[in-house]
Design a protein around this motif. Structure first.
Motif, PDB file in Angstrom:
ATOM      1  N   ILE A 178     -34.248  -0.837  26.257  1.00  0.00           N
ATOM      2  CA  ILE A 178     -35.731   0.199  26.167  1.00  0.00           C
ATOM      3  C   ILE A 178     -35.676   1.323  27.130  1.00  0.00           C
ATOM      4  O   ILE A 178     -35.758   2.645  26.678  1.00  0.00           O
ATOM      5  N   THR A 179     -35.266   1.059  28.137  1.00  0.00           N
ATOM      6  CA  THR A 179     -35.427   2.279  29.150  1.00  0.00           C
ATOM      7  C   THR A 179     -34.176   3.076  29.359  1.00  0.00           C
ATOM      8  O   THR A 179     -34.412   4.354  29.438  1.00  0.00           O
ATOM      9  N   GLU A 180     -32.998   2.652  29.031  1.00  0.00           N
ATOM     10  CA  GLU A 180     -31.912   3.491  29.388  1.00  0.00           C
ATOM     11  C   GLU A 180     -31.252   4.219  28.048  1.00  0.00           C
ATOM     12  O   GLU A 180     -30.702   5.131  28.212  1.00  0.00           O
ATOM     13  N   MET A 187     -41.026   5.278  22.496  1.00  0.00           N
ATOM     14  CA  MET A 187     -40.141   5.020  23.430  1.00  0.00           C
ATOM     15  C   MET A 187     -39.053   5.928  23.636  1.00  0.00           C
ATOM     16  O   MET A 187     -38.167   5.889  24.624  1.00  0.00           O
ATOM     17  N   GLN A 232     -26.213   0.005  30.787  1.00  0.00           N
ATOM     18  CA  GLN A 232     -26.316   1.042  31.678  1.00  0.00           C
ATOM     19  C   GLN A 232     -25.052   2.074  31.696  1.00  0.00           C
ATOM     20  O   GLN A 232     -25.201   3.122  31.846  1.00  0.00           O
ATOM     21  N   GLN A 291     -34.860  -4.965  28.434  1.00  0.00           N
ATOM     22  CA  GLN A 291     -35.931  -4.036  28.974  1.00  0.00           C
ATOM     23  C   GLN A 291     -34.731  -2.662  29.461  1.00  0.00           C
ATOM     24  O   GLN A 291     -35.510  -1.647  29.282  1.00  0.00           O
ATOM     25  N   THR A 292     -33.523  -3.126  29.746  1.00  0.00           N
ATOM     26  CA  THR A 292     -32.543  -1.842  29.909  1.00  0.00           C
ATOM     27  C   THR A 292     -32.413  -1.233  28.743  1.00  0.00           C
ATOM     28  O   THR A 292     -32.226   0.121  28.868  1.00  0.00           O
TER      29      THR A 292
END
Ligand SMILES: Nc1ncnc2c1ncn2[C@@H]1O[C@H](COP(=O)(O)OP(=O)(O)OP(=O)(O)O)[C@@H](O)[C@H]1O
Ligand SMILES: Cc1ncc(CO)c(N)n1
Length: 269
Positions: free
Chosen positions: A126-128, A167, A88, A123-124
């Motif tokens: 992938i999303t961030e 993605m 993050q 998961q972070t």
């Protein structure tokens, strides 16, 4: 003289074959000025990983700020990011400093099986972070964890590459080093078509840091202004030479030879 500059955000390998040490050696060999933000100190050698010591959140944040406030890297790679918080933080600083040419080597597990990324951080990633990537370079097990599919054949690898592009990674490279065949096929996808980088598998135990070195070479070439396919092609030749001209260092899985590619370019072999 204006020199291309690259930043690696990764973990330290005291043995010098993987992590930031491999990245810096590779940048230097490809005539790119290298900078580092260290996320964790791994105590490791050619027989395995003996310990992992993450740098504090503040320590990483300040390294990112000290870099971003003064330097303008032409390309940035990430290696071992270890935790959700670090991912993050890197994503936040990435946006803040408006860096470009992000190469994500989604380092998850060392060759001997030691975890280098916490399970819940996938998961972070992938999303961030992946939505910012110019290219993401997983090996087969990493691609399986990122896409949630099992990869058995070439068309599975193509599907995994498609999913990475969906993605948000502009390009994807699914590395074939973990396959067992006599040929290693790395699958490159640009969002429209596939390109296959095929090489003979070299039979050697000395493959520690191959993924780091490969992605660092891609980063160096992008920093110099190459297209992504040209960067991957040069990087593939760099890693092939580095594995072929083995150094034989250490009792286990030794490092690759970061000198080999340039020595060949100079006709020294
Ligand atoms: N034995 C080999 N012979 C030829 N090329 C290899 C060999 N092993 C690896 N490579 C090349 O190096 C690339 C990276 O290797 P691999 O898929 O094992 O990455 P990795 O698991 O991320 O590496 P590491 O975790 O040790 O840094 C492969 O895609 C392939 O191009
Ligand atoms: C620090 C570090 N990053 C990545 C790898 C994967 O090769 C490793 N062994 N160590």
């Amino acid at each position: 003289m204006r020199i291309a500059q690259a930043l690696t955000i990764a973990g330290s390998d005291n043995g010098g074959g993987a992590g930031i040490q491999a990245d810096l050696k590779t940048f230097q060999e490809l005539s790119v000025y290298g900078m580092t933000v260290i996320t964790a100190i791994a105590a490791q050698n050619t027989t395995g990983v003996q310990g992992v010591f993450p740098i504090s959140y503040e320590g990483i944040a300040q390294q990112l700020d000290s870099t971003g406030d003064d330097f303008k890297p032409n390309a940035v790679k990430t290696g071992m990011l270890y935790s959700t918080e670090i991912i993050q933080l890197v994503a936040e600083k990435w946006r803040h400093y408006e860096w470009s040419n992000l190469v994500i080597d989604p380092v998850m597990v060392a060759k001997g099986g030691a975890p280098l990324l916490q399970q819940q951080a996938i998961q972070t990633l992938i999303t961030e972070l992946i939505p910012h990537a110019r290219i993401t370079t997983p090996n087969i097990p990493e691609a399986e964890l990122l896409t949630g599919m099992s990869i058995r054949n070439l068309s599975d690898r193509e599907e995994a590459a498609r999913r990475l592009v969906q993605m948000g990674s502009t390009y994807a490279l699914i590395k074939g080093g973990h396959d067992t065949g006599g040929m290693i096929v790395d699958v490159f996808y640009d969002g429209r078509s596939f390109h296959y980088l095929e090489n003979i598998r070299i039979v050697t135990p000395h493959t520690h840091g191959t993924g780091c070195t490969y992605s660092a070479a891609i980063t160096a070439e992008l920093a110099k202004g190459s297209s992504v396919l040209a960067a991957v092609t040069t990087a593939r030749a760099f890693i092939q030479a580095a594995i072929e001209d083995e150094l034989g260092i250490g009792a286990g899985h030794g490092p690759t030879n970061h000198f080999a590619y340039q020595r060949r370019q100079r006709g020294e072999r």
